[in-house]
Design an enzyme around this catalytic site. Structure first.
Site, PDB file in Angstrom:
ATOM      1  N   ASP A 132     -10.267  -3.665  -5.226  1.00 57.01           N
ATOM      2  CA  ASP A 132      -9.636  -2.718  -4.295  1.00 57.01           C
ATOM      3  C   ASP A 132     -10.399  -1.386  -4.305  1.00 57.01           C
ATOM      4  O   ASP A 132     -10.489  -0.739  -5.356  1.00 57.01           O
ATOM      5  CB  ASP A 132      -8.170  -2.494  -4.718  1.00 57.01           C
ATOM      6  CG  ASP A 132      -7.357  -1.765  -3.662  1.00 57.01           C
ATOM      7  OD1 ASP A 132      -7.913  -0.881  -2.984  1.00 57.01           O
ATOM      8  OD2 ASP A 132      -6.161  -2.077  -3.529  1.00 57.01           O
ATOM      9  N   SER A 134       0.830  -1.207   0.000  1.00 54.88           N
ATOM     10  CA  SER A 134       0.000   0.000   0.000  1.00 54.88           C
ATOM     11  C   SER A 134       0.867   1.261   0.000  1.00 54.88           C
ATOM     12  O   SER A 134       1.615   1.456  -0.957  1.00 54.88           O
ATOM     13  CB  SER A 134      -0.961  -0.075   1.197  1.00 54.88           C
ATOM     14  OG  SER A 134      -1.939   0.915   1.137  1.00 54.88           O
ATOM     15  N   HIS A 140      -8.371  -4.380  -0.859  1.00 49.31           N
ATOM     16  CA  HIS A 140      -7.072  -3.768  -0.543  1.00 49.31           C
ATOM     17  C   HIS A 140      -6.234  -4.697   0.341  1.00 49.31           C
ATOM     18  O   HIS A 140      -5.014  -4.592   0.397  1.00 49.31           O
ATOM     19  CB  HIS A 140      -7.285  -2.405   0.126  1.00 49.31           C
ATOM     20  CG  HIS A 140      -6.071  -1.519   0.075  1.00 49.31           C
ATOM     21  ND1 HIS A 140      -5.532  -1.064  -1.113  1.00 49.31           N
ATOM     22  CD2 HIS A 140      -5.284  -1.021   1.060  1.00 49.31           C
ATOM     23  CE1 HIS A 140      -4.463  -0.319  -0.846  1.00 49.31           C
ATOM     24  NE2 HIS A 140      -4.288  -0.278   0.461  1.00 49.31           N
TER      25      HIS A 140
HETATM   26  C1  MLT Z   1      -1.349   5.941  -0.147  1.00 48.70           C
HETATM   27  O1  MLT Z   1      -1.654   6.889   0.523  1.00 48.70           O
HETATM   28  O2  MLT Z   1      -0.171   5.615  -0.405  1.00 48.70           O
HETATM   29  C2  MLT Z   1      -2.474   5.127  -0.671  1.00 48.70           C
HETATM   30  O3  MLT Z   1      -3.680   5.815  -0.510  1.00 48.70           O
HETATM   31  C3  MLT Z   1      -2.517   3.788  -0.021  1.00 48.70           C
HETATM   32  C4  MLT Z   1      -2.637   3.882   1.475  1.00 48.70           C
HETATM   33  O4  MLT Z   1      -1.657   4.113   2.149  1.00 48.70           O
HETATM   34  O5  MLT Z   1      -3.727   3.655   1.999  1.00 48.70           O
END
Ligand code: MLT
Length: 203
Positions: free
Chosen positions: A154, A104, A185
């Site tokens: 996701d 992520s 996700h």
């Molecule tokens: C981010 O902020 O890198 C993306 O939205 C993924 C997350 O960290 O949730």
């Protein structure tokens, strides 16, 4: 400096190192078990992101979910790249075999390092990554191998966004494998088993 946790390889040679980059709200310990699962023989470097969002560590600022503060992202990308260089000297790592494993937010900064600091990693496992930024020019990623694990459902990352990242990496010369599963996700076991098989072959 970054708060981090280093676990040398069992052989002590640190020939292959996984650099573990957590998701929002994680820390330097989070992905150590995943790293052990993916590459039991590798050295592990877990890093904690320096930016706090409501008390949750991240690797760069965002304005909203999926909307990034690009100036901060660029600054943090170079900052993390320099830390990895330093850690490689401190712990005597083989720089030719540094693999990013990011989830992520951690996958997004790993992708940003690939695009802006292409020398740092030899390969990368990007779990739920999106386009972090559009680089001004294509980096040279010849010989670099990238695995992307994406979730078709996701809610944070549209499939086209991950596909755009894959295309950017491919146009830069990287050898990219993209898997989409019927997941959101969160990661599923079959995807991690796939990642383990990929790491076993490629890293
Ligand atoms: C981010 O902020 O890198 C993306 O939205 C993924 C997350 O960290 O949730």
């Amino acid at each position: 400096d970054f708060i981090h946790r280093f676990i040398p390889s069992k052989t002590g040679r640190n020939d292959t190192t996984l650099v573990l980059l957590h998701g929002t709200g994680g820390n330097e310990e989070d992905l150590l078990p995943l790293g052990q699962f993916l590459a039991p023989e590798a050295a592990l470097l877990g890093v904690r992101g320096k930016v706090l969002e409501g008390g949750m560590p991240r690797f760069f600022r965002r304005l909203a979910e999926g909307v990034f503060d690009e100036a901060d992202l660029i600054f943090r990308t170079h900052e993390l790249a320099r830390f990895i260089d330093e850690a490689a000297s401190t712990y005597e790592l083989n720089r030719a075999r540094l693999t990013a494993v990011g989830y992520s937010n951690g996958a997004n900064i790993a992708a940003s390092i690939l695009l802006l600091e292409p020398e740092v990693f030899s390969s990368a496992v990007l779990l739920r990554a999106m386009v972090p930024l559009e680089p001004e020019e294509y980096p040279n990623l010849q010989g670099k191998k990238v695995l992307m694990q994406c979730g078709r459902q996701d809610p944070i990352i549209a499939p086209e966004n991950s596909e755009r990242l894959a295309a950017l990496l491919k146009m830069s010369g990287a050898d990219v494998t993209v898997h989409f599963s019927n997941s959101g996700h969160g990661l599923t076991n079959p995807e991690l088993a796939q990642a383990q098989a990929w790491v076993g072959k490629v890293v």
